[in-house]
Design a protein around this motif. Sequence first.
Motif, short mmCIF file in Angstrom:
data_model
loop_
_atom_site.label_atom_id
_atom_site.label_comp_id
_atom_site.label_asym_id
_atom_site.label_seq_id
_atom_site.Cartn_x
_atom_site.Cartn_y
_atom_site.Cartn_z
N LEU A 89 0.83 -1.20 0.00
CA LEU A 89 0.00 0.00 0.00
C LEU A 89 0.87 1.26 0.00
N HIS A 90 1.93 1.26 0.78
CA HIS A 90 2.81 2.43 0.83
C HIS A 90 3.52 2.66 -0.51
N GLN A 91 3.90 1.59 -1.19
CA GLN A 91 4.52 1.73 -2.51
C GLN A 91 3.53 2.34 -3.50
N TYR A 92 2.29 1.90 -3.42
CA TYR A 92 1.25 2.46 -4.31
C TYR A 92 1.05 3.94 -4.03
N LEU A 93 1.03 4.31 -2.77
CA LEU A 93 0.84 5.72 -2.41
C LEU A 93 2.04 6.57 -2.81
N ASN A 94 3.26 6.01 -2.67
CA ASN A 94 4.46 6.74 -3.07
C ASN A 94 4.48 7.01 -4.57
N ALA A 95 3.98 6.07 -5.36
CA ALA A 95 3.98 6.22 -6.81
C ALA A 95 2.79 7.03 -7.32
N SER A 96 1.86 7.32 -6.44
CA SER A 96 0.63 7.99 -6.84
C SER A 96 0.86 9.47 -7.14
N GLU A 97 0.15 9.95 -8.15
CA GLU A 97 0.20 11.38 -8.49
C GLU A 97 -0.60 12.20 -7.48
N ASN A 98 -1.76 11.70 -7.09
CA ASN A 98 -2.60 12.35 -6.09
C ASN A 98 -3.08 11.28 -5.11
N PRO A 99 -2.33 11.03 -4.04
CA PRO A 99 -2.69 9.93 -3.13
C PRO A 99 -4.04 10.13 -2.42
N TYR A 100 -4.46 11.36 -2.22
CA TYR A 100 -5.75 11.61 -1.56
C TYR A 100 -6.90 11.07 -2.39
N VAL A 101 -6.88 11.35 -3.67
CA VAL A 101 -7.93 10.85 -4.57
C VAL A 101 -7.84 9.33 -4.69
#
Length: 139
Positions: A89-101
């Motif tokens: 999950l943290h890897q996905y959030l780190n790679a995310s352009e807008n983690p809130y959305v």
Amino acid sequence: MSFQGRVRGRGRPYHHRNYRNNERPHSMTSPSAQSLPTQRTTNISKHDNNCCREITISLELEANGTHFLAELKNMWNMLKKSPPVINKLHQYLNASENPYVDVLQLLYNCQEFYSAKSKTLPMFVAEEFKNWRRRRGTR
């Protein structure tokens, strides 16, 4: 037979009502409170909602989000809250352009989204998002 004085449940009499927000019927208010004039409140906020009309969020997942959620669900079903699931999950959030959305989309598309239980995947995602933000130093 009179029902007054008889008790049901946790010591409440039959005529007891649950009143939310301290609302009571007029017969239960004090005479001095009944004689007071009611004041109308007006909205004194200077917010006109023009800025909020520009915000749009699609809660549908894209292809990569759908694939990630399927993998996360499989890992969650096998391992529950464990370091590999947290790292994924943290890897996905780190790679995310807008983690809130992205977190909102993940939460909305989880099957247990409407279940308010503490040991579900949506609750895990929300808690880990909070921890991820705290580690990154963002609010």
